[in-house]
Structures are given as structure tokens and as C-alpha cells.
Scaffold this motif. Structure first.
Motif, PDB file in Angstrom:
ATOM      1  N   ILE A  89      32.497 -29.150   9.244  1.00 18.42           N
ATOM      2  CA  ILE A  89      32.119 -30.119   8.013  1.00 18.42           C
ATOM      3  C   ILE A  89      32.180 -31.419   8.876  1.00 18.42           C
ATOM      4  CG2 ILE A  89      32.718 -31.174   6.129  1.00 18.42           C
ATOM      5  CD1 ILE A  89      34.381 -28.543   5.109  1.00 18.42           C
ATOM      6  N   GLY A  90      31.181 -32.105   8.731  1.00 24.07           N
ATOM      7  CA  GLY A  90      31.100 -33.291   9.239  1.00 24.07           C
ATOM      8  C   GLY A  90      29.765 -34.057   8.724  1.00 24.07           C
ATOM      9  N   ARG A  91      29.415 -35.401   9.421  1.00 25.15           N
ATOM     10  CA  ARG A  91      28.237 -36.109   9.143  1.00 25.15           C
ATOM     11  C   ARG A  91      27.139 -36.056  10.138  1.00 25.15           C
ATOM     12  NH1 ARG A  91      29.310 -38.858   4.365  1.00 25.15           N
ATOM     13  NH2 ARG A  91      31.332 -38.981   3.630  1.00 25.15           N
ATOM     14  N   ALA A 106      15.133 -27.161  13.653  1.00 26.83           N
ATOM     15  CA  ALA A 106      15.597 -28.548  13.686  1.00 26.83           C
ATOM     16  C   ALA A 106      16.853 -28.628  14.487  1.00 26.83           C
ATOM     17  CB  ALA A 106      15.878 -29.004  12.094  1.00 26.83           C
ATOM     18  N   GLN A 107      16.996 -29.713  15.103  1.00 25.05           N
ATOM     19  CA  GLN A 107      18.367 -30.132  15.643  1.00 25.05           C
ATOM     20  C   GLN A 107      18.824 -31.522  15.195  1.00 25.05           C
ATOM     21  OE1 GLN A 107      16.121 -30.105  19.687  1.00 25.05           O
ATOM     22  NE2 GLN A 107      17.643 -28.849  20.183  1.00 25.05           N
ATOM     23  N   PHE A 108      20.293 -31.419  15.115  1.00 24.99           N
ATOM     24  CA  PHE A 108      20.886 -32.535  14.788  1.00 24.99           C
ATOM     25  C   PHE A 108      22.156 -32.513  15.412  1.00 24.99           C
ATOM     26  CE2 PHE A 108      21.527 -29.336  11.516  1.00 24.99           C
ATOM     27  CZ  PHE A 108      22.768 -29.563  11.016  1.00 24.99           C
ATOM     28  N   THR A 109      23.118 -33.579  15.348  1.00 24.65           N
ATOM     29  CA  THR A 109      24.321 -33.830  15.803  1.00 24.65           C
ATOM     30  C   THR A 109      25.106 -34.069  14.674  1.00 24.65           C
ATOM     31  OG1 THR A 109      23.442 -34.531  17.804  1.00 24.65           O
ATOM     32  CG2 THR A 109      25.842 -34.860  17.527  1.00 24.65           C
ATOM     33  N   LEU A 110      26.339 -33.495  14.745  1.00 27.62           N
ATOM     34  CA  LEU A 110      27.415 -33.400  13.834  1.00 27.62           C
ATOM     35  C   LEU A 110      28.448 -34.011  14.174  1.00 27.62           C
ATOM     36  CD1 LEU A 110      27.149 -32.533  10.509  1.00 27.62           C
ATOM     37  CD2 LEU A 110      28.508 -30.505  11.401  1.00 27.62           C
ATOM     38  N   ALA A 111      28.984 -35.206  13.534  1.00 27.64           N
ATOM     39  CA  ALA A 111      30.204 -35.637  14.006  1.00 27.64           C
ATOM     40  C   ALA A 111      31.385 -35.243  13.003  1.00 27.64           C
ATOM     41  CB  ALA A 111      30.277 -37.419  13.719  1.00 27.64           C
ATOM     42  N   VAL A 112      32.366 -34.641  13.840  1.00 26.56           N
ATOM     43  CA  VAL A 112      33.499 -33.824  13.102  1.00 26.56           C
ATOM     44  C   VAL A 112      34.882 -34.642  13.558  1.00 26.56           C
ATOM     45  CG1 VAL A 112      34.653 -31.481  12.629  1.00 26.56           C
ATOM     46  CG2 VAL A 112      32.023 -31.752  13.010  1.00 26.56           C
ATOM     47  N   ASP A 113      35.441 -35.111  12.605  1.00 26.34           N
ATOM     48  CA  ASP A 113      36.704 -35.673  12.589  1.00 26.34           C
ATOM     49  C   ASP A 113      37.480 -34.685  13.268  1.00 26.34           C
ATOM     50  OD1 ASP A 113      35.803 -38.177  11.729  1.00 26.34           O
ATOM     51  OD2 ASP A 113      36.481 -37.950   9.790  1.00 26.34           O
TER      52      ASP A 113
END
Length: 146
Positions: free
Chosen positions: A9-11, A28-35
Motif C-alpha cells: 500500500i503506497g502512493r 503500465a509502469q509506475f513507482t509506489l512510495a511505501v512508508d
């Protein structure tokens, strides 16, 4: 028996990049910022930036309804792939192949997309019963855009 299952879970750090293989398969590609669940020595929270790739309808839905800063939940598996770069060196890439993406950002908590407002009931999308390239999709390495 082996198990390769990831739940994150991230943004999103930026808008997803949607492409199509020469045979017309969406990716599709994306990067997820996960705390991280703890603070560093200075008391600050850090995050891991995890590359995610999704295929077919999941890719199109993510590209249409998710933008930079939106919170999503991704389930999938870790994949390591390699390629030869322009200098002839082997480069290894570790990424998550997302099979299910749930949209956690709603208009009441920050979404501004008109498409998202009109399609609020479209909360998740998945590739149930399908796998990534090489695991039953009949996609050759030549079809991959990366």
C-alpha cells in the motif's frame, strides 16, 4: 512448493506510463512510495520506492484512473529480469508484477480526476486467472517495451 506473493500500500510518485506492445497488449509502469513502519535515527519516516508493472485491462484502468499522489493497494509477485544496456553490460531489474490494484484515493480524500469522480464505483481491477509475460499470456520477449 514455492510462494511469491507481495502486498503493498503506497502512493504513486508520478502518473503511470501506459504503453502497448507491438501486438497490442497494454502495459503500465509506475513507482509506489511505501512508508517504512519505523523512523530512522533522526526520528524521520522513510519510504521505499518500488517499481510496479501491470498488464492488459489492469494497465489501462490504472492509467485512466490513478495519478501521481493517489494511494493504491497492489497485490502481485516479485520478478527479476535482465537486459543488456547500450554499453553491453547486463542490467538486473527487480519489480513487482501487479495482478490486482485497488484504488484507495476517493474524491473525498484528494482525487481530482473527472474520470474518477464519474467512475467512483470502479475501485479495483485485477488480472484474476492470468499471469505476466511468459506465464501463459503468449507474449514473447520481443513484445516487451522495456
Amino acid at each position: 512448493m514455492s510462494l511469491n506473493q507481495v502486498v503493498l500500500i503506497g502512493r504513486l510518485t508520478k502518473d503511470p506510463e501506459l504503453r502497448y506492445t507491438p501486438s497490442g497488449v497494454a502495459v503500465a509502469q509506475f513507482t509506489l512510495a511505501v512508508d517504512r513502519p519505523f523512523a530512522n535515527q533522526n526520528g524521520e519516516r522513510e519510504a521505499d520506492f518500488i517499481p510496479v508493472v501491470v498488464w492488459k485491462a489492469v494497465a489501462e484502468n490504472v492509467a485512466n484512473y490513478v495519478k501521481k499522489g493517489h494511494k493504491v493497494a497492489v497485490t502481485g509477485r516479485i520478478q527479476v529480469r535482465s537486459y543488456e544496456n547500450n554499453e553491453g553490460r547486463r542490467v538486473y531489474v527487480t519489480e513487482v508484477v501487479g495482478q490486482n490494484v485497488q484504488f484507495l484515493t476517493t474524491p473525498s480524500n484528494g482525487a481530482s480526476s473527472q474520470n474518477e469522480n464519474s467512475n467512483n464505483r470502479q475501485k479495483s481491477t485485477n488480472n484474476q486467472g492470468t499471469n505476466s509475460a511468459g506465464d501463459g499470456w503468449n507474449i514473447s520477449d520481443d513484445d516487451l517495451p522495456f
